[in-house]
Design an enzyme around this catalytic site. Structure first.
Site, PDB file in Angstrom:
ATOM      1  N   LYS A 198       0.849  -1.193   0.000  1.00 21.85           N
ATOM      2  CA  LYS A 198       0.000   0.000   0.000  1.00 21.85           C
ATOM      3  C   LYS A 198       0.886   1.244   0.000  1.00 21.85           C
ATOM      4  O   LYS A 198       1.676   1.468   0.920  1.00 21.85           O
ATOM      5  CB  LYS A 198      -0.896  -0.012   1.233  1.00 21.85           C
ATOM      6  CG  LYS A 198      -1.712   1.256   1.418  1.00 21.85           C
ATOM      7  CD  LYS A 198      -2.733   1.100   2.522  1.00 21.85           C
ATOM      8  CE  LYS A 198      -3.387   2.420   2.850  1.00 21.85           C
ATOM      9  NZ  LYS A 198      -4.443   2.263   3.858  1.00 21.85           N
ATOM     10  N   LYS A 251      -2.198  -1.526  -3.855  1.00 25.82           N
ATOM     11  CA  LYS A 251      -3.088  -0.383  -3.688  1.00 25.82           C
ATOM     12  C   LYS A 251      -2.277   0.904  -3.727  1.00 25.82           C
ATOM     13  O   LYS A 251      -1.297   0.985  -3.000  1.00 25.82           O
ATOM     14  CB  LYS A 251      -3.803  -0.529  -2.352  1.00 25.82           C
ATOM     15  CG  LYS A 251      -4.691   0.633  -1.989  1.00 25.82           C
ATOM     16  CD  LYS A 251      -5.204   0.489  -0.593  1.00 25.82           C
ATOM     17  CE  LYS A 251      -5.905   1.785  -0.251  1.00 25.82           C
ATOM     18  NZ  LYS A 251      -6.007   2.035   1.127  1.00 25.82           N
TER      19      LYS A 251
END
Ligand code: PBG
Length: 327
Positions: A198, A251
């Protein structure tokens, strides 16, 4: 010169592109609604639905409004939901996670095993400062307290019936800590879908309004990954795999597709992509300006790219459109 035939070539890239039947015959990626996960926001202390700027039909929902939305989504074939629980009030009270227990209990009581409910595990909606960690008096990450709070939130929601937990905080050791807590409480079969790669990103903007989770000072660059760092990005997923994650994730999805295959290869685990709020909102905004005519076709195009890059599953604010799209 009178040319009646095109020059003979030993191969053609055009021949198999000429009709929908031929294109479908050799298409290399397919998927169904079963591969999609729909985010849902349940907000304590509100009733009905509050619009989230930029996110179309995704809204901040009171408990009962959420049940209605989920019932409709189930009819369109969505089976996986990723729940974001937002407390009415932040601070120490919120860190008991009663708001999350209530939200999960409400959904599972109504829908049982007709759906699979993942719950986002993070502190940023619950803390006064909006960071994903507990901070010490000097504003530095207090890792021990943070891991305990993340494990407590996991136990709270799994105790209330959640089918899986999805830590999004990016702290060292969170997956191992949550796994140990779940196992000790007998939840040995509850999977962890880790936000394992992320990045710190500008594309979380619409989400932070929805989850009321923008940091009150500073940013998240001291715990989320630097977009320039490919090795760190892969190593972060390897870390979560080694700590016992069942599913991994990149992400923002659209800006991380290059990492899906190497992470899958390095870990042997299924890697999903999260098409985040700013990415989804950018497609909607283009459509709103008439610059993308067919929104669903554009959405489907991005999903196929995730798949082509090797994504096992996709978290997207448009999962509920799969039926209309014909999946
Ligand atoms: C919470 C969290 C965020 C997102 C998912 N979980 C925001 C952030 O890290 O700031 C982003 C999702 C989206 O933008 O759709 N830590």
């Amino acid at each position: 010169m009178n040319r009646t035939t095109t020059p003979a070539t030993p191969w053609s890239r055009l021949r198999l592109r000429q009709s929908p039947h031929l294109r479908d015959l050799v298409a290399e990626t397919t998927f169904t609604a079963a591969n999609l996960i729909q985010p849902i926001f349940i907000v304590g202390g509100i009733t009905g639905a509050e619009t989230i700027p930029g996110l179309g039909d995704n809204a901040r929902l009171g408990g009962h409004a959420a049940l209605e939305v989920i019932a409709r989504d189930l009819e369109t074939g969505v089976r996986h939901f990723l729940l974001f629980c937002v407390p009415a009030e932040k601070g120490p009270g919120a860190l008991r996670f009663d708001y999350a227990k209530r939200a999960v209990g409400l959904i599972k009581e109504q829908f049982g095993n007709t759906l699979n409910l993942w719950v986002d595990i993070c502190l940023c909606s619950a803390t006064n400062h909006g960071h994903c960690a507990m901070l010490d008096a000097r504003g530095r990450i207090d890792l021990g307290n943070t891991l305990d709070a993340l494990a407590a939130m996991s136990l709270a929601v799994v105790g209330a019936g959640a089918d899986g937990v999805s830590p999004s905080d990016m702290m060292d050791g969170r997956t191992a800590h949550i796994r140990a807590a779940l196992d000790a409480a007998g939840h040995t079969n509850t999977p962890i879908m880790s936000y394992s790669t992320k990045f710190a990103s500008q594309f979380y903007g619409p989400f932070r309004g929805a989850a009321d989770s923008a940091p009150q000072f500073g940013d998240r660059r001291h715990y989320q990954i630097d977009v320039r760092s490919r090795r760190d990005a892969i190593a972060s997923s390897v870390r979560c795999a080694n700590e016992g994650a069942d599913l991994l994730m990149v992400k923002p999805g659209m800006t991380s597709i290059d990492l899906i295959a190497p992470i899958t290869e390095a870990t042997g685990l299924s890697v999903g992509a999260y098409q985040v709020s700013g990415e989804y909102a950018s497609l909607l905004a283009l459509h709103g300006q008439g610059l993308i005519t067919d929104f669903d076709a554009a959405l489907l195009e991005t999903w196929h790219v995730f798949r082509r890059a090797g994504a096992a599953y996709i978290i997207t604010y448009g999962a509920r459109r799969a039926w209309a799209i014909g999946l």
